[in-house]
Design a protein around this motif. Sequence first.
Motif, short mmCIF file in Angstrom:
data_model
loop_
_atom_site.label_atom_id
_atom_site.label_comp_id
_atom_site.label_asym_id
_atom_site.label_seq_id
_atom_site.Cartn_x
_atom_site.Cartn_y
_atom_site.Cartn_z
N GLU A 169 0.85 -1.19 0.00
CA GLU A 169 0.00 0.00 0.00
C GLU A 169 0.89 1.24 0.00
N VAL A 184 1.45 4.96 0.77
CA VAL A 184 0.88 5.91 1.73
C VAL A 184 1.49 7.28 1.48
N SER A 235 -2.98 12.28 1.19
CA SER A 235 -3.83 12.31 0.02
C SER A 235 -4.98 13.29 0.19
N TYR A 236 -5.47 13.76 -0.96
CA TYR A 236 -6.65 14.63 -0.97
C TYR A 236 -7.91 13.86 -0.60
N ASN A 237 -7.86 12.52 -0.66
CA ASN A 237 -9.05 11.72 -0.45
C ASN A 237 -9.27 11.30 0.99
N GLU A 238 -8.24 11.41 1.82
CA GLU A 238 -8.37 10.98 3.21
C GLU A 238 -8.84 12.16 4.07
N PRO A 239 -9.43 11.88 5.22
CA PRO A 239 -9.99 12.95 6.07
C PRO A 239 -8.96 14.03 6.42
N LYS A 266 3.87 -1.36 4.04
CA LYS A 266 3.44 -0.16 3.33
C LYS A 266 4.66 0.58 2.79
N LYS A 306 3.82 10.59 6.01
CA LYS A 306 2.87 11.61 5.61
C LYS A 306 2.55 12.56 6.76
N TYR A 307 2.76 12.11 7.99
CA TYR A 307 2.45 12.98 9.12
C TYR A 307 3.47 14.12 9.24
#
Length: 781
Positions: free
Chosen positions: A502, A504, A507-511, A661, A732-733
Amino acid sequence: MTMAFAIDEINKNSNLLPNVTLGYTLYDNCGALIIGLSGALSLASGQEEQFMLQENCSGTPPVLGIVGDSYSTFSIAISHVLSLYKMPIVSYFATCSCLTDRKQFPSFFRTIPSDAFQVRAMIQILKHFGWTWVGLVVTDDDYGLNVAQSFQTGLVQSGAGCLAYLEVLPWENNPNEIRRIVHMIKTSTARVVMVFVHKIHIIEIMEEVVRQDVTGRQWIASEAWAAGSMIQTPRLMPYLGGTLGIAIRRGELAGLRDFLLQIRPDKIYENNIVKQFWEHTFQCRFDPAYSVGVLCTGEENIENVETELLDLSNLRPEYNVYKAVYALAYALHDMLRCEPGRGPFSGNSCATLQTLEPWQLVHYLQKVNFTTSFGDQVSFDENGDVLPIYDIMNWLWLPDGTIKVQHVGEVKKLAFKGEELTIYEDQIFWNFESRKPPRSVCSESCPPGTRMARKKGQPVCCFDCIRCSEGKISNETDSMECTSCPEDFWTSSQHDHCVPKEIVFLSYNEPLGICLTATSLLGTFICAVVLGIFIHHRSTPMVRANNSELSFLILVSLKLCFLCSLLFIGHPKLWTCQLRHAAFGISFVLCVSCILLKTMVVLAVFKASKPGGESTLKWFGAVQQRGTVMVLTSIQAAVCTTWLVSSSPAPYKNTQYHSDKIVYECVVGSTVGFAVLLGYIGLLAVVSFLLAFLARNLPDNFNEAKLITFSMLIFCAVWVAFVPAYVNSPGKYADAVEVFAILASSFGLLVALFGPKCYIILMRPERNTKKAIMGRGATKS
C-alpha cells in the motif's frame, strides 16, 4: 523349449546365418549354484559331453555363448568365472544392478532390465500416485539387497518419498521372522507395500498376511512374482486383489505352438525332462518295470490335453530367452559379414568361424541392434543392459470369483527420449471401498503459504507445516523454504503470493488531507476577502495610515502561503517536491520582510515626530521599501536556487516506517539547505518580533506595533514547536505537521494583523477617521 524353437527358426532363416547351423545344449541348474556353475565351466572349458556330429562336421564345435542363468546370485558366480575366458553370457532373468559393472563382468549381457531400472520404474509409479510413505520387503540375497540399496538411493535423489520400514526376508523359512515382518506391515501407517522377493517366498508372506488379517494395503509386486499364478487363489485375493506389479515384457512368438506340438519322447530327447513331462501329462510310464499305470507309446495326442505348456498367452521370461538367442545369432551374423581388411581387430583383421575367439563375439554382441517379430527393438548399452521395458500389471478380482491379471500400462526407456511411463488409470482395479487409489503419506502436504519443517529424528517425509513469516511467501505445495517478496511487495493474507504494498502519502481523499485542503482554501478565501475590503476602503484613513502598499503585499504573500500548503498534499512528484519548499520559503520571507519593514517604518515615523528626526523618513520612502522587500526576498530565492541545483528534493519510497506499506515522501535532499531556508525565515521573524516589542509602548496612534508583536509571537511559537514535531513525525504525518505549521502561522498573521483593522472598517466606521486615528482620546474611547 523356447530356446530350441528360436534356434530352429534361425536355422530355417536363409537371411540370418546362411550356411551356418546352430546347435545347443541344455543344462538344468536344479536350483543349486554348484550345478549351474559346474555346467557353465564344462561348457567354457570344452569338457562338455560330446555332441552328436553330422557327417559334414569335424572336430568339437565351439561354444559361442551361454544363455542364462536365471538367478542373479548364480549369474554373478558364473560371470566371474566366464569373464576369465571372455565367454559371452546372456541372461534372461538375472536383474541385479550389480551385474552392470563392466570391470567385474566384461562379457555379461541380459535381455531383462536391471533392478536399477525396475527401481526407477517403481519410483515413477509412486510419484504418479503421490505415494510418499511406503514399506519395502526384500529377500536376503544379491537380488533383494541390491534392490534395497538402489531404492534408498533412488528415493533420496528423486525426492519421491521415504521408506517407512525396510524388512529383509530370510532365505530359509523362519516363521518367527515372517510373523514379525507381517506385523510391521500391519501396524505401519504406510498403506503401500513393495515386495521384492522370489515366488517361493511370496507364498510364505501371504499365508501369514491371511493369518493376521492384514487388509487395507496396496501391494506392489516386483517382476519376480507380478505375473505369477501360484498365489492367485480365491483364498488370497481378498488381500492381494488390486495388486500393481512390474512384469517382464510379454511377447508373442508366431509358430511356437506348432513347434511345441512336435514334441515327442524319441531318441533325440532321451534322458531328459521330455519323458518326465510326457509321463506326467498322460499319466503313463515308459518303463515297463513299473507295475502301476499304463505304458506310454509316445504317439499320444498332446493337442487334446489341457497343459500349461501350450498356454502361450503370457510369454514373459520365454520372450527374453527368445531375444537372448537371437542376440547371439545376430552378433555371429555380423561377425561373419566382416570384409577382410576392414575388420575391427588388430591389423583390420576379421574373425572367422574356424578361429573364433569368445571375446571377438563379445565385441559384436555389444553392437548388436535388431527388431523382434513382435516389434521390440533389442540393443545393449555400454553395460550390457538391453533397452528396458516393463509391463504394468493389475490383479483384477472379478465378481464371479475369477482372477485376471490385466495390462494397465508400461514403462520403458527410449533410445533418445529417456524414460516414459504410461498408466491407464481408468482400467485399474483398486481393492478398497472407495475404488480409488489409497493415500499413503507420513505427513499431509503443506499448502501454499507454509513451509515444511522436518520432524527431528524422523525421515524427511515426516514434517510439520509452518506458516511463512511476514514478508515471505510460498506459492507451491510442500515448499521447503519461504521466499521473500520484492521490496515493493508484501505478503497476502494467505502468505501464498506477493501483493503490491500500500502506497501511503498525504492524500486529498483521506480525512486529514481533506481538512488541510479545506483550511488552506479557506485561508486563501479570507485573504482574498480582506484584500477586497482593503482595496474597497483604500481611501479611508485606517488603510492609508498603516502603509497600504505593504498591507496589500502582506495579504498577497499570505495568500501564497496558504496556497503553497497544497503542494504538500497529494502524490509526491519531482516538481512538487522541488516547488513546495521553495514556494513555502519565498512566500514566508516575502510576508515576514514586509512585516519587518512595516515595523521599521513605525519606529521611523515615531522618531520623525520628535524634534530633529524629520530626516529619518527619507530612508523609508516607497522606493526604498520596495527595494528592501525585493532584496530580502531575493536572498531566500538564492538559497532555494542553490539548494535545488546542488541537492534537489525528490520523491522517495520509504519502507522503513512500515514493513507492509510504502510511504511516499519527499526527501529534502540537503538538510543544510532546508535548515538555511528555515533559519533565514526565523531570523527575519525574530528581528521583526524584537523591533515590534521595542515599539509596543509607542503612542496609541502608532499602536500597530502591538499587533505586529502579537503576530510575530504567534509565528515564532508555531515554528519553534514545528521543528521537533516535524523531526519525530513519520511519513505523511511530517507533511501534515508542516502544512499545519504553515496554516497556523498564516492564520496567526492574518488574524493578528488584519482582524482589528477589518473590525474597525466594517463594524466601527465612526472610528475609521483621521481624527480618531490621530487623537489619543478618541482611540482610547
